[in-house]
Design a protein around this motif. Structure first.
Motif, short mmCIF file in Angstrom:
data_model
loop_
_atom_site.label_atom_id
_atom_site.label_comp_id
_atom_site.label_asym_id
_atom_site.label_seq_id
_atom_site.Cartn_x
_atom_site.Cartn_y
_atom_site.Cartn_z
N CYS A 141 33.76 112.21 12.44
CA CYS A 141 33.99 112.68 10.92
C CYS A 141 33.60 112.04 9.69
O CYS A 141 33.74 112.19 8.99
CB CYS A 141 34.65 113.22 11.73
SG CYS A 141 34.48 114.72 12.26
N THR A 142 34.93 110.70 10.12
CA THR A 142 35.46 110.06 9.00
C THR A 142 34.52 109.84 8.00
O THR A 142 34.19 109.12 7.44
CB THR A 142 36.10 109.48 9.39
OG1 THR A 142 38.09 110.37 9.86
CG2 THR A 142 37.36 108.31 8.48
N ASP A 181 31.63 111.71 6.91
CA ASP A 181 32.29 112.74 5.91
C ASP A 181 31.34 114.34 7.04
O ASP A 181 31.46 115.60 5.92
CB ASP A 181 31.79 112.89 4.46
CG ASP A 181 32.56 112.92 3.86
OD1 ASP A 181 33.22 113.95 4.27
OD2 ASP A 181 32.39 113.70 2.42
#
Lengths: 162, 227
Positions: free
Chosen positions: B177-178, B181
């Protein structure tokens, strides 16, 4: 435009797979053969002409000049119209006695739902959202540009609505 | 000409498969068929050769290259394969055996009867397994390359990267996810697009081996069962 050399490196990497990875990759190569979306994809995938989708857009009263990339601002239908359209397509699907007509109705049904998501931020069916996220990306693979990107974007936006 | 033969001529057998379709296109199609056959089958044929009695017949790469040079330009080679009903990998192995024997006899003819004949393997079970594993590896790698190229050409490089990191590097969607984004659900959706491209490439390659469209899923199940 992606760097061609970098892309070539990415394509070349992963030269060897162990049995576990091979099995996982082969597992995701199986096709869900009984679902309506599978029949729809199979039906349109083999069409050599591209005008079949133009006919779908005409049936949905989508102008050919529409800027699909800015669909949030350019959506030609109100939420009520799309909901009504979706219902009509659902009925047409149930009444159709010929595979081609069934597929046309189903595709228009999916597009009406995707347009409601992209144009109005609403999911206009009570069916499972995760199912539709996957339906949109499957249908995107047989849909011409720019509607393929539109459907992929609708799938991502649906995740946010959930 | 009797009616049965006439009907056969009216519906050419070579249009039944992707290979038949490509050959019908002429030189461009033949190049594409040769590229595909060499990309998918060189490795398994080499593995088979190294494990069989044919390994004594010479340098494997030279034998394989000679085999392809000798067979792939024959106009009847793929017509005969289609008539055989065999999987292409099996057809190529049989043809490779013939090729090695031909070459060996040619050498013997020049060197005299002092050279031994090629010994037939008594058991081919282990060879079949090695061939199968090598063919699957080759097929998946080529499909992987084709799907990567397809995604990158379509501007879907993030989709491809997420697919690779999840299915090959076994990273959870939540862990991506990071970097991208996005949410885990969005990562799964993006991976699905790349997975469809990969799935299509695998299924195309299996069909090109001679499997009917309706039998591809059972073939994949069978392939997985033998790994």
């Amino acid at each position: 435009m992606p760097n061609q050399d970098a892309n070539a490196d990415r394509i070349r990497e992963h030269e060897a797979f162990n049995d576990s990875t091979l099995t996982d990759l082969l597992q995701c190569s199986l096709e869900p053969s009984s679902s309506p979306v599978h029949h729809l994809v199979s039906h349109y995938r083999d069409k050599s002409q591209t005008d079949w989708f133009d006919r779908i857009l005409v049936d949905l009263s989508i102008p050919s000049s529409l800027d699909v990339a800015c669909f949030g601002e350019t959506c030609p239908h109100s939420l009520e119209t799309l909901t009504s359209l979706k219902q009509k397509c659902k009925s047409a699907f149930q009444l159709a006695d010929e595979p081609g007509l069934k597929c046309d109705a189903l595709l228009k049904y999916y597009l009406a739902i995707a347009m409601a998501i992209m144009g109005h931020g609403r999911f206009i069916t009570s069916r499972d959202r995760a199912e539709f996220e996957m339906i949109f990306v499957e249908v995107a693979e047989i849909t011409p540009t720019p509607w393929n990107a539109f459907l992929r974007e609708a799938a991502l936006k649906l995740c946010e609505l959930a | 000409m009797n009616a049965q033969t006439h009907q056969s001529d009216a519906f050419p057998r070579t249009t039944r498969t992707w290979i038949g379709d490509q050959l019908a296109l002429g030189a461009i199609g033949r190049d594409e068929v040769n590229r595909h056959v060499m990309a998918i089958y060189s490795h398994p044929l080499r593995v088979y050769l190294l494990g069989s009695s044919c390994r004594t017949a010479g340098e494997p790469d030279e034998i394989i290259n000679g085999f392809f040079a000798s067979r792939l330009d024959r106009s009847s080679f793929f017509d005969d394969w289609q008539d055989s009903g065999l999987r292409l990998r099996k057809w190529l192995i049989n043809a490779l055996h013939f090729h090695v024997k031909e070459q060996w006899r040619e050498v013997r003819r020049h060197a005299g009867e002092s050279m031994p004949d090629v010994v037939e393997d008594e058991s081919t079970a282990h060879l079949e397994n090695d061939l199968h594993r090598a063919w699957v590896d080759s097929l998946v790698r080529e499909s992987f390359r084709a799907a990567a190229a397809s995604c990158l050409d379509s501007g879907l490089s993030d989709h491809w990267d997420i697919f690779v990191r999840h299915f090959v590097n076994v990273q959870a969607y939540a862990d991506l996810c990071t970097d991208f984004d996005i949410s885990p659900a969005q990562a799964a959706v993006m991976a699905r697009t790349a997975a469809i491209r990969f799935r299509t490439a695998v299924r195309d390659s299996i069909a090109r081996d001679g499997v009917e469209t309706g039998e591809i899923d059972s073939e994949i199940q069978s392939i997985m069962g033998r790994l």
